[in-house]
Design an enzyme around this catalytic site. Structure first.
Site, mmCIF file in Angstrom:
data_model
loop_
_atom_site.group_PDB
_atom_site.id
_atom_site.type_symbol
_atom_site.label_atom_id
_atom_site.label_comp_id
_atom_site.label_asym_id
_atom_site.label_seq_id
_atom_site.Cartn_x
_atom_site.Cartn_y
_atom_site.Cartn_z
ATOM 1 N N GLU A 144 -1.182 4.583 -1.827
ATOM 2 C CA GLU A 144 0.249 4.753 -2.153
ATOM 3 C C GLU A 144 0.847 3.371 -2.336
ATOM 4 O O GLU A 144 0.800 2.543 -1.414
ATOM 5 C CB GLU A 144 0.998 5.515 -1.050
ATOM 6 N N GLN A 156 4.728 7.999 -7.721
ATOM 7 C CA GLN A 156 3.875 9.118 -7.990
ATOM 8 C C GLN A 156 3.881 9.389 -9.486
ATOM 9 O O GLN A 156 4.775 8.907 -10.179
ATOM 10 C CB GLN A 156 4.352 10.341 -7.216
ATOM 11 N N GLU A 181 2.154 14.757 -5.648
ATOM 12 C CA GLU A 181 2.440 15.490 -4.406
ATOM 13 C C GLU A 181 3.315 16.711 -4.718
ATOM 14 O O GLU A 181 4.075 16.709 -5.705
ATOM 15 C CB GLU A 181 3.169 14.546 -3.426
ATOM 16 N N ASN A 215 -3.417 11.983 6.103
ATOM 17 C CA ASN A 215 -2.532 11.023 5.445
ATOM 18 C C ASN A 215 -1.532 10.482 6.465
ATOM 19 O O ASN A 215 -0.979 11.256 7.256
ATOM 20 C CB ASN A 215 -1.753 11.718 4.310
ATOM 21 N N GLU A 216 -1.321 9.183 6.451
ATOM 22 C CA GLU A 216 -0.353 8.552 7.350
ATOM 23 C C GLU A 216 -0.420 9.186 8.750
ATOM 24 O O GLU A 216 0.593 9.679 9.285
ATOM 25 C CB GLU A 216 1.063 8.570 6.758
ATOM 26 N N TYR A 240 5.056 0.179 0.020
ATOM 27 C CA TYR A 240 6.090 0.405 -0.992
ATOM 28 C C TYR A 240 6.964 -0.825 -1.114
ATOM 29 O O TYR A 240 7.263 -1.491 -0.104
ATOM 30 C CB TYR A 240 6.959 1.609 -0.598
HETATM 31 O O1 AHR Z 1 5.209 9.139 -1.619
HETATM 32 C C1 AHR Z 1 6.172 9.676 -0.774
HETATM 33 C C2 AHR Z 1 5.716 9.689 0.678
HETATM 34 O O2 AHR Z 1 5.585 8.376 1.141
HETATM 35 C C3 AHR Z 1 4.377 10.307 0.966
HETATM 36 O O3 AHR Z 1 4.428 11.691 1.065
HETATM 37 C C4 AHR Z 1 4.004 9.682 2.264
HETATM 38 O O4 AHR Z 1 2.605 9.592 2.438
HETATM 39 C C5 AHR Z 1 4.679 8.331 2.221
HETATM 40 O O5 AHR Z 1 5.367 8.065 3.379
#
Ligand code: AHR
Length: 513
Positions: free
Chosen positions: A316, A365, A45, A193-194, A261
């Site tokens: 992600e 990432q 990103e 995205n999201e 995450y």
């Molecule tokens: O990876 C960091 C961020 O986490 C990304 O930009 C977003 O899609 C997610 O919330």
């Protein structure tokens, strides 16, 4: 078993004479599902020093060896890792990105503010050509995330035409004018995205309609049939997946995304290196939740798509901690320890074992942001423990999944339990088998017995990633503290493999006939 003998066994177990066991059966004769190599994808990103400094240093004013501005050390490391696909330019950034500002002569490109990540000026010097050429150089398929939140239908439609259509349109002429005669034929496309958050704060119903509209104008070309991915749920938001599966016609949907995450809490995320066992346990708990999320989102998808034509795309995933002291909080720079190796080991085994539905995934990432495989500091570059796990596991890319039965002991902390051993296995094109195992226990080695059902093997070799302390990491001063070593501890006898997995270690075994 009679009552008396059962109590005897329980007594022997509790007194430690008989220990609990970690038993794996590999059903080699039932192998049929391909593990898509795209499960091993990455994500870059425009965030902090992921692109600028980490991958791209520009062609002038730098002493760092580069090819068209991209660091040669990073290109070599990523080529060696066999990165199958790379998602770009975001993340949240994707829904602010105006791709037309990132093409043509660099001196003429307009700047913008990177509103999501630190409010820094984005000069657009790394754009579409730079990214797609980088992908060609490292041998990765590009995965472009389209701007749906703040871009128009025409912008996204034009982007597809610019990169994929050979000739006959103003966009293909513009590409040629900018120095690229042939299209890149990009197949992987994200439609936003999201969308429930930074991508526009939409409801699932509203986004389904938006998806239908944008996707309609993203056209296939002669050499690129598009694989369109809908912006998916976060964690356990099953209603989001259900709405998308119900509302979007399946002939215009190739994948539905999912983000998860491993984070302690969205407030204080805890330290990346000096964590306690309580924090470690919580991170492992979060990593293991991927099993539940993937299973339950897949079950919903099964209801609408029993033939499993639509992929679950976990684009992600990874560990997320507080940033390193002294770094920009908007840049999400964190160190990477053996704890991160554990997250990678567990998660990749989960994805492999769900290969019938999970067919694309992207670790967040790739360089200098969150759970990175590569960290850079000016001219220096290091490979993280996560890099080594991804490398050890890349033997599973495009191999055939071997279904397993697993009985595992628990890793216990403060009265709570998690499975301590995680396993997945596959057969490759040469007929050899690879088995990846992770033991997340904070202090105990675990004995594992593996029964090989259905096929005979005579030779075993292996590799291990382990370290003296769970919070060990590779630093710019000591870049090779953690590295892949040969593992000679597996014994194969009459179709049974035995090995001891050290605490917080990852082992990959190779079996040959
Ligand atoms: O990876 C960091 C961020 O986490 C990304 O930009 C977003 O899609 C997610 O919330």
């Amino acid at each position: 078993m009679k009552k008396t003998s059962l109590s005897f066994v329980i007594f022997m177990f509790l007194s430690g004479v008989i220990s609990a066991q970690n038993k794996v059966t590999l059903n080699t004769d039932l192998a049929k599902t391909k593990i898509s190599k795209h499960i091993y994808g990455h994500f870059a990103e425009h965030l902090g020093n992921c692109i600028y400094g980490g991958m791209y240093v520009g062609e002038s004013n730098t002493k760092i060896p580069n090819t068209n501005g991209v660091r040669n050390d990073v290109i070599a490391a990523l080529k060696d890792l066999k990165v199958p696909n790379l998602r770009w330019p975001g993340g949240c950034f994707a829904d602010t990105y105006q791709w037309k500002d990132g093409i043509g002569p660099k001196t003429k490109r307009p700047s913008m503010i990177n509103a999501w990540w630190g409010g820094v000026t984005e000069d657009n010097s790394f754009g579409t050509h730079d990214f797609l050429d980088l992908c060609e150089r490292i041998g990765a398929d590009p995965y472009l995330a389209g701007n749906v939140g703040s871009g128009t239908v025409k912008d996204l439609s034009d982007w597809v035409t610019y990169v994929n259509h050979k000739s006959g349109s103003p966009m293909s002429d513009l590409r040629k004018q900018n120095g690229r005669a042939n299209p890149w034929n990009v197949t992987l496309w994200g439609v936003g995205n999201e969308a429930w958050g930074c991508g526009g704060n939409m409801t699932a119903d509203y986004y389904s309609n938006i998806y239908r509209q944008y996707a309609t104008f993203m056209s296939d070309s002669k050499d690129a049939k598009l694989f369109k991915i809908a912006s998916g749920a976060s964690d356990g938001d099953y209603a989001w997946t259900e709405t998308l599966m119900k509302n979007i016609p399946h002939n215009m949907l190739s994948g539905v995304a999912l983000h998860h995450y491993s984070v302690l809490s969205w407030g204080d995320k805890g330290p990346a290196v000096d964590f306690t066992e309580a924090q470690y346990f919580k991170t492992m708990d979060e990593a293991w939740k991927m099993e539940e999320f993937v299973t339950r989102h897949s079950t919903i998808m099964d209801k609408y798509d029993p033939a499993k034509k639509i992929a679950l795309v976990v684009d992600e995933w990874g560990g997320w901690y507080n940033v390193e002291a002294g770094t920009n909080p908007g840049f999400l720079f964190q160190q990477n320890t053996m704890r991160d190796a554990m997250i990678a080991g567990i998660t990749l085994n989960i994805f492999n074992n769900h290969a019938d539905r999970v067919r694309v995934a992207n670790l967040a990432q790739i360089v200098n942001v969150l759970q990175s495989v590569v960290l850079t500091k000016e001219e220096k570059m290091i490979l993280t423990p996560t890099y080594h796990v991804m490398k050890m596991y890349n033997v599973h890319q495009d191999a055939t999944l071997v279904p397993i039965n697993l009985e595992t002991e628990s890793y216990e902390y403060d009265g709570r339990k998690l499975p301590t051993v995680s396993v997945s296995a596959s057969k490759d094109a040469t007929g050899s088998m690879n088995v990846s195992l992770t033991n997340i226990d904070f202090s105990k080695a675990r004995e594992v017995t593996i029964n090989l059902r259905g096929e005979d093997f005579s030779k075993v070799s292996g590799q291990i990633l382990a370290s003296a302390k769970i919070n060990d990491y590779n630093s710019f001063e000591n870049p090779n503290k953690i590295s892949i070593q040969d593992f000679k501890g597996a014994k194969l006898e009459k179709g049974v493999l035995k090995l001891s997995l050290p605490a917080y270690s990852v082992v990959v075994l190779n079996l040959k006939k």
